[in-house]
Motif scaffolding. Structure first.
Motif, PDB file in Angstrom:
ATOM      1  N   LEU A  23       4.522   9.284  28.028  1.00  0.00           N
ATOM      2  CA  LEU A  23       4.371   8.150  27.116  1.00  0.00           C
ATOM      3  C   LEU A  23       4.828   6.863  27.793  1.00  0.00           C
ATOM      4  O   LEU A  23       4.105   5.861  27.796  1.00  0.00           O
ATOM      5  N   THR A  24       6.013   6.878  28.394  1.00  0.00           N
ATOM      6  CA  THR A  24       6.617   5.643  28.887  1.00  0.00           C
ATOM      7  C   THR A  24       5.940   5.079  30.131  1.00  0.00           C
ATOM      8  O   THR A  24       5.764   3.861  30.229  1.00  0.00           O
ATOM      9  N   GLU A  25       5.548   5.912  31.074  1.00  0.00           N
ATOM     10  CA  GLU A  25       4.894   5.369  32.284  1.00  0.00           C
ATOM     11  C   GLU A  25       3.526   4.768  31.981  1.00  0.00           C
ATOM     12  O   GLU A  25       3.236   3.656  32.422  1.00  0.00           O
ATOM     13  N   PRO A  26       2.653   5.436  31.224  1.00  0.00           N
ATOM     14  CA  PRO A  26       1.387   4.793  30.862  1.00  0.00           C
ATOM     15  C   PRO A  26       1.595   3.539  29.999  1.00  0.00           C
ATOM     16  O   PRO A  26       0.874   2.555  30.144  1.00  0.00           O
ATOM     17  N   TRP A  27       2.583   3.560  29.121  1.00  0.00           N
ATOM     18  CA  TRP A  27       2.908   2.395  28.288  1.00  0.00           C
ATOM     19  C   TRP A  27       3.238   1.207  29.182  1.00  0.00           C
ATOM     20  O   TRP A  27       2.720   0.101  28.991  1.00  0.00           O
ATOM     21  N   GLN A  28       4.114   1.441  30.168  1.00  0.00           N
ATOM     22  CA  GLN A  28       4.494   0.380  31.108  1.00  0.00           C
ATOM     23  C   GLN A  28       3.299  -0.095  31.921  1.00  0.00           C
ATOM     24  O   GLN A  28       3.173  -1.293  32.195  1.00  0.00           O
ATOM     25  N   ALA A  29       2.395   0.813  32.280  1.00  0.00           N
ATOM     26  CA  ALA A  29       1.201   0.427  33.039  1.00  0.00           C
ATOM     27  C   ALA A  29       0.332  -0.521  32.221  1.00  0.00           C
ATOM     28  O   ALA A  29      -0.206  -1.500  32.752  1.00  0.00           O
ATOM     29  N   VAL A  30       0.191  -0.252  30.921  1.00  0.00           N
ATOM     30  CA  VAL A  30      -0.591  -1.140  30.042  1.00  0.00           C
ATOM     31  C   VAL A  30       0.078  -2.510  29.974  1.00  0.00           C
ATOM     32  O   VAL A  30      -0.583  -3.544  30.111  1.00  0.00           O
ATOM     33  N   GLU A  31       1.395  -2.522  29.779  1.00  0.00           N
ATOM     34  CA  GLU A  31       2.114  -3.798  29.713  1.00  0.00           C
ATOM     35  C   GLU A  31       2.007  -4.568  31.023  1.00  0.00           C
ATOM     36  O   GLU A  31       1.770  -5.780  31.021  1.00  0.00           O
TER      37      GLU A  31
END
Length: 183
Positions: A23-31
């Motif tokens: 969840l967190t790594e893809p979330w950060q990639a979007v941001e």
């Protein structure tokens, strides 16, 4: 890096059981690409993430599948974990939410066990994808072609689908789906 400026990306998770790093790594990639990630679940409040079998952090849910739909988003990310997609595939609202992205021709990215939800949404037939290896037979039985690759992009109308196998593939997964979502 591809730009997701002006794009809103849904992250669909169960109230409990998402693999935190997926969840967190893809979330950060979007941001980092300039996009806006939004956490969608089947229940409001907070969702419990896990580090494999151990409880990790909780995350605030932005909206739920019963009040939001694919029309509010440009793309969808389905993080894995074993319990997360197993729960989602038994929830009619979550399955309809996922199917709606395919019906609308919007891109979707799924990692690890997340393709279980895609199977339930009946959107894998005729597609080539990868996943955690234990889903291989399930995907084949649902009409997909399974490959053992770090990341697989399937351009099968109407939606582009990006899949990866496991947390070790996150760097390639994030790069691939941000490029696809930027199109």
């Amino acid at each position: 890096m591809a730009s997701l400026q002006g794009k809103t990306v849904a992250f669909l998770i169960a109230p409990e059981g998402v693999e935190q790093i997926e969840l967190t790594e893809p979330w950060q990639a979007v941001e980092q690409a300039g996009g806006t990630p939004r956490l969608v679940s089947t229940q409001s409040g907070r969702a419990q993430a896990f580090d494999h079998l151990d409880k990790a952090d909780t995350f605030s849910v932005d909206t739920t599948v019963d009040v939001s739909g694919p029309g509010e988003f440009d793309a969808l990310v389905l993080p894995g974990g074993v319990a997360n997609p197993d729960f989602l595939r038994t929830d009619e609202g979550a399955v309809a939410f996922v199917r709606g992205f395919f019906d609308a021709g919007k891109p979707v990215a799924a990692i690890c066990h997340a393709p279980w939800t895609l199977i339930e949404a009946d959107v894998v037939r005729g597609r080539v994808l990868t996943s955690w290896p234990s889903l291989r037979t399930d995907l084949r039985n649902a009409g997909a072609t399974w490959v053992d690759e770090e990341v697989k992009i399937c351009d099968h109308a109407p939606s582009l689908l990006v899949t990866s196998r496991k947390p070790d593939d996150l760097k390639a997964f994030c790069q691939a789906f941000t490029e696809v979502f930027a199109r």
